[in-house]
Each structure stands twice: as C-alpha cells, then as structure tokens.
Scaffold this active site. Sequence first.
Site, PDB file in Angstrom:
ATOM      1  N   HIS A 194      39.156  38.158  33.878  1.00  0.00           N
ATOM      2  CA  HIS A 194      40.137  39.198  33.580  1.00  0.00           C
ATOM      3  C   HIS A 194      39.907  39.809  32.199  1.00  0.00           C
ATOM      4  O   HIS A 194      40.149  40.999  31.990  1.00  0.00           O
ATOM      5  CB  HIS A 194      41.556  38.633  33.691  1.00  0.00           C
ATOM      6  CG  HIS A 194      41.967  38.346  35.095  1.00  0.00           C
ATOM      7  ND1 HIS A 194      41.949  37.095  35.641  1.00  0.00           N
ATOM      8  CD2 HIS A 194      42.368  39.179  36.090  1.00  0.00           C
ATOM      9  CE1 HIS A 194      42.335  37.153  36.895  1.00  0.00           C
ATOM     10  NE2 HIS A 194      42.598  38.399  37.195  1.00  0.00           N
ATOM     11  N   GLU A 445      42.232  39.540  49.676  1.00  0.00           N
ATOM     12  CA  GLU A 445      41.411  38.935  48.626  1.00  0.00           C
ATOM     13  C   GLU A 445      41.100  37.468  48.903  1.00  0.00           C
ATOM     14  O   GLU A 445      40.690  36.730  48.014  1.00  0.00           O
ATOM     15  CB  GLU A 445      42.093  39.086  47.262  1.00  0.00           C
ATOM     16  CG  GLU A 445      43.543  38.694  47.228  1.00  0.00           C
ATOM     17  CD  GLU A 445      44.219  39.025  45.907  1.00  0.00           C
ATOM     18  OE1 GLU A 445      43.532  39.192  44.894  1.00  0.00           O
ATOM     19  OE2 GLU A 445      45.467  39.088  45.896  1.00  0.00           O
ATOM     20  N   ASP A 469      38.661  38.450  43.616  1.00  0.00           N
ATOM     21  CA  ASP A 469      39.084  37.173  44.188  1.00  0.00           C
ATOM     22  C   ASP A 469      38.475  36.935  45.565  1.00  0.00           C
ATOM     23  O   ASP A 469      38.212  35.792  45.942  1.00  0.00           O
ATOM     24  CB  ASP A 469      40.615  37.097  44.276  1.00  0.00           C
ATOM     25  CG  ASP A 469      41.227  36.512  43.007  1.00  0.00           C
ATOM     26  OD1 ASP A 469      40.485  35.889  42.223  1.00  0.00           O
ATOM     27  OD2 ASP A 469      42.440  36.689  42.784  1.00  0.00           O
ATOM     28  N   CYS A 516      40.081  47.819  45.329  1.00  0.00           N
ATOM     29  CA  CYS A 516      40.565  47.905  43.950  1.00  0.00           C
ATOM     30  C   CYS A 516      39.924  46.874  43.030  1.00  0.00           C
ATOM     31  O   CYS A 516      40.314  46.731  41.876  1.00  0.00           O
ATOM     32  CB  CYS A 516      42.090  47.762  43.900  1.00  0.00           C
ATOM     33  SG  CYS A 516      42.680  46.122  44.376  1.00  0.00           S
TER      34      CYS A 516
END
Length: 570
Positions: A194, A445, A469, A516
């Site tokens: 992240h 995901e 993920d 995304c």
Amino acid sequence: MNIILGISASSGISTGKAFVIPEQVERIVPQFPISSSEIEKEWERFSKAKSKITDKILKQLEGLNPDSKQDKIQKELLETYLLMLDDPVFLQEVRQNLEANPFNIEYILDVKTEEYADRLRNSGNEYLTERAQDICDIFGSVLNELLNIHVFNIEQVPDGAVIVARDLSPSDAIIFTKRKIAGLALAEGGTSSHVAILARNYGIPAVFGLENITKEILQGSKLIVDGTAGEVIVSPDAQTLSDYTEKIEKELEHKEKILKFKDIPAQTKDGTRFTLLANIGTPEEAKLALDQGADGIGLFRTEFLFMQETTTATLRNHVMTEDEQFDAYKTVLETMNGKPVTIRTLDAGGDKIISSLDLPTSQEKNPLMGLRAIRLTLNYPKLFKTQLRALYRASAFGNLKIMLPLITTIDQVAKAKELISEVQAELENEGIPFNKNVPVGIMVETAAAGITADCFAKISDFFSIGTNDLTQYTLGVDRENLLVSPLYNEFHLAVLRLIQRTIEAADAEKIPVSVCGEMAGKTDSVLVLAGMGIRTLSMGINNIPYVKELLSSISIAELQSISSKSLNNL
C-alpha cells in the site's frame, strides 16, 4: 559519493535531504529493588518526567486553532491528559506502592498504570472504559521519558524531504497527503504494498529493498532517488548532480507534453472508447483527479480517511463520526459534479490498522487472512451502519456507487444489504433525503469470488476487480514481502483466467465490470486487460494521461492479439 542499489517501487527521479526515521525501540521496563533512602530520588525522577510531559502538552494546546473541528477534538483529549497527570488518587497510589514495594519508579509506574487501566476497563461504564486507553497513553509517555525513549512522530517530516526508513505503515504514509515528500528510500516493503501504491499515486519516486539504509545514511545528507533505475545516490558529486538535474528537467518536459491528453477522451486509434477513473484516499485528491482528466472516481479508499483521523497520539481514540464522514463523501461527490464516484466501505484490518476503541484490534497469526474488510465491518455493525448512513446521506449530492471489499460468500452480500435496508428505513423515518437506487457492487479480489463470479453477478450491481489482492490470494504470495516478491506475478495464468471468468460472468448478467488494482494503470497490463474486454479502468491519478496516450496508439485487434498470447502462456 555512494550508490545504493535497491528495487524500483515508484518511478521518477528526485533530489532532497534525507530525513532518517529512527527504528522503533521496544519498551522494556526494568525491575530492580531500591533502598529506602532512594525512594525520594525515584519520586523526584518521576515528578520531573511528569512535568516534562505536562509542558509538552501545554505547548501543543497553545498551537491549536480554536476554529478547527479536529483541533477541538485534540484540545479535549489533551486537557483530559493534563487532568490525568495530576489525578491525586492515582498519584497517591503510585507513591504508596513505591513506599510499600521499594522498586525502581519505572516498574512501579508500569504496574500501577496497567492495574488502574484494568480497573477502568472492568468498571461497566462506557466513559470510564474509554479512559483506560487514555491513561495508558499519557503515563506511557511519562514512562518513555523515564526510560529516555523518544517516540518518533511522522508529523515531524518536513516538506521536500526524502524519507529514509526501515519501513512505513499505511497509516504513516498519510504524511504524503500533508507534505510534499521528495522521495522514499526504504529497507523493506513490497512493490505492490500500500505504501508503494500511495507513492505512485502521488508521483513520489521510491526505492525499496535498501539493506541497512537507516545506518548508512546520515540525517540531512543530500540524496538522489532514482525510482526508475531502483537506486539511491548518497552525497552526489557535482557532475552527477548536474546529470540528474538534466534528467529531472527532461522528465518534467515529458509530463508537460503528456498533459495534453488529460482533456482528450480515452480511446484507441480505431475509436473504441474507454472510461478512465481515479483511485483516491482523501477528498482533496478528487480535484487532482479532475485536473488529470479522470472520468470519475473508481475507488475511494475510505480507510485512509479513518487512518488520517487516528494517526496522531492525541486522536488515537477518535473514530470518524457520521457527520465527518458525510462531509468527506459529499465533498467528493460535489467535486466530481455528476461523474460517477465509487466509494469502498471500510477496508481496515490486515496491514491497515485503525487505532480506535470503536474498532478493537486483536493479535492474529495471519492478519491478511483474518478479520479485515467486510468481515470486520459485519462484525461491528454499529460502525458499518454509521458509514452506510453517511454514504446514503451523501448520495443526494452526486452520482454515488457503494462497493463492498473482500467478498467471499453470498451471505456477506446479503447481510450488508440487510444493514443497507435498515439504514434506508431510518433515513426515511427521519425525513433525510437520499438516493434509494445507489448501485451496490463488490470487489472481486479473491479466488473464491472469481470462481463463483456467475453467482455474485446475480446479486451485484457491478464488479470491480481488485488485482492486487486477487494476485496475492490466488498465488499465496504476500505482496508486502520482498523475499517472495519475484513470485508476485499479475500475469500468472491463474490470475488472468480469474479475471477472464469475472468479465464473462459480468457480461452474462449485463452488469458493468472494471479493474481498480495496480494492473489498471501499468502500460503492459493495460494492454492485456483491454484486449480481454475491460473498458473501464481505475488507476492512480498520475497514470491517467499516460494510459490515454498509450490507448491512442493502438487498435482493438492489436490489443486482443496481446491478451490472447498472455492467456495462452503458462
């Protein structure tokens, strides 16, 4: 001059002074007996440490803005800390314990603080239970002062700095929204972590995998961070600095050139249109997304809002209220002025820890497989309903879509929809306007969601494929772990087949599907996704004009040929 090689985590080149974040020191409280003649000396040490913390709090109070809502919250907590520091009952108990059990004051304070906190936790009174963490925080600060432990505050990082650290947590990375960070040089962290994603989103050059970086670089050293080559140059000589200054200028020229695409629709050279959306983490980023030519917001990561609220010690026990969330969501919707805004419900847990009494954290052996995302919010329905109320209230001000993260079972969607129905009924009874027809979709995901996408398509208004993920869970590879990063492969046939299966399931039920994850903004993966039939991509803000330029140079037939090769490549 010294060149340290690492791994590229975010491309680009920058220069700046090193701001070295010290490695966290574990608090170890010693225990040793003292003589009766040393009791006064120990008490004096405690009083001095307590006075130092009191002075620090008073200075913080002086710097607060009385008109700021966030500062008012800080003021209330700081004033509570001051009252606790001078609580005569607690201080008397510490003194009595010191006299009855002559041990060093650090040990006595540690024992009494935990004992007092436990008493508050078990009081059965909600207000007193909340104060338990406060007393641990404030007397923990006194304890650190006694032990000469100085806890680092990420807020100390100045504008224009290159952050040098062992690693950063996603909550630490909130500093990107507050400061103009020049670059990142970290010893740890995966290229799909992240922190790396946020660095790319903000256009911050970053190099990871730099062993012993915090020991090799001195505070204030001149650094060049070459995120493209994956290297950090320490104390560059005049010629090297000149060469890199020229490279930075050329990079800026290219950025200026590419910006002409921000006002041009995204389409292939043979005219097939695409929708390019932005991934954001704060309301302020919505304006940046518009400036880069985004067609809307494809992913608003609301957990970063919560992290921002609880990142400082003085706000640790504060979770975002309904009104605070409503204001944030409304701001984004109004900024986008009718363009679609997909807001993901709270995706906390795992590596995204939110410190709040409303959201207790527990030690999990494998947190990424544990109580996170939709599992967490369904486990704390009061918290979830607060967010849903804020979202539906905000729906009256724009084109909102609600997205549920880490869905693995039909039952999770059903339970979320039950809570949505409750919220809608409450708002109707209260006479609060909202849009009853807000689309509610899911993130695909996990392999579970991808394999059963045909079932989920029947109960979802849209799909958004979270490739970060999806890759991690499908391949069983921790995307934060540099040791296994070579195995993290978004082009693995298993991942691509799950994406293809999800696209087919969405098409069969005639629901929209987008991507995304990081794949949506990378040139090589955009080509494959577009060839597979994806027409909506949500990406880091800065990638939008580059992807527009890429699509304008290629045809659909060429894209299909590229994806066909990937789907047949083991």
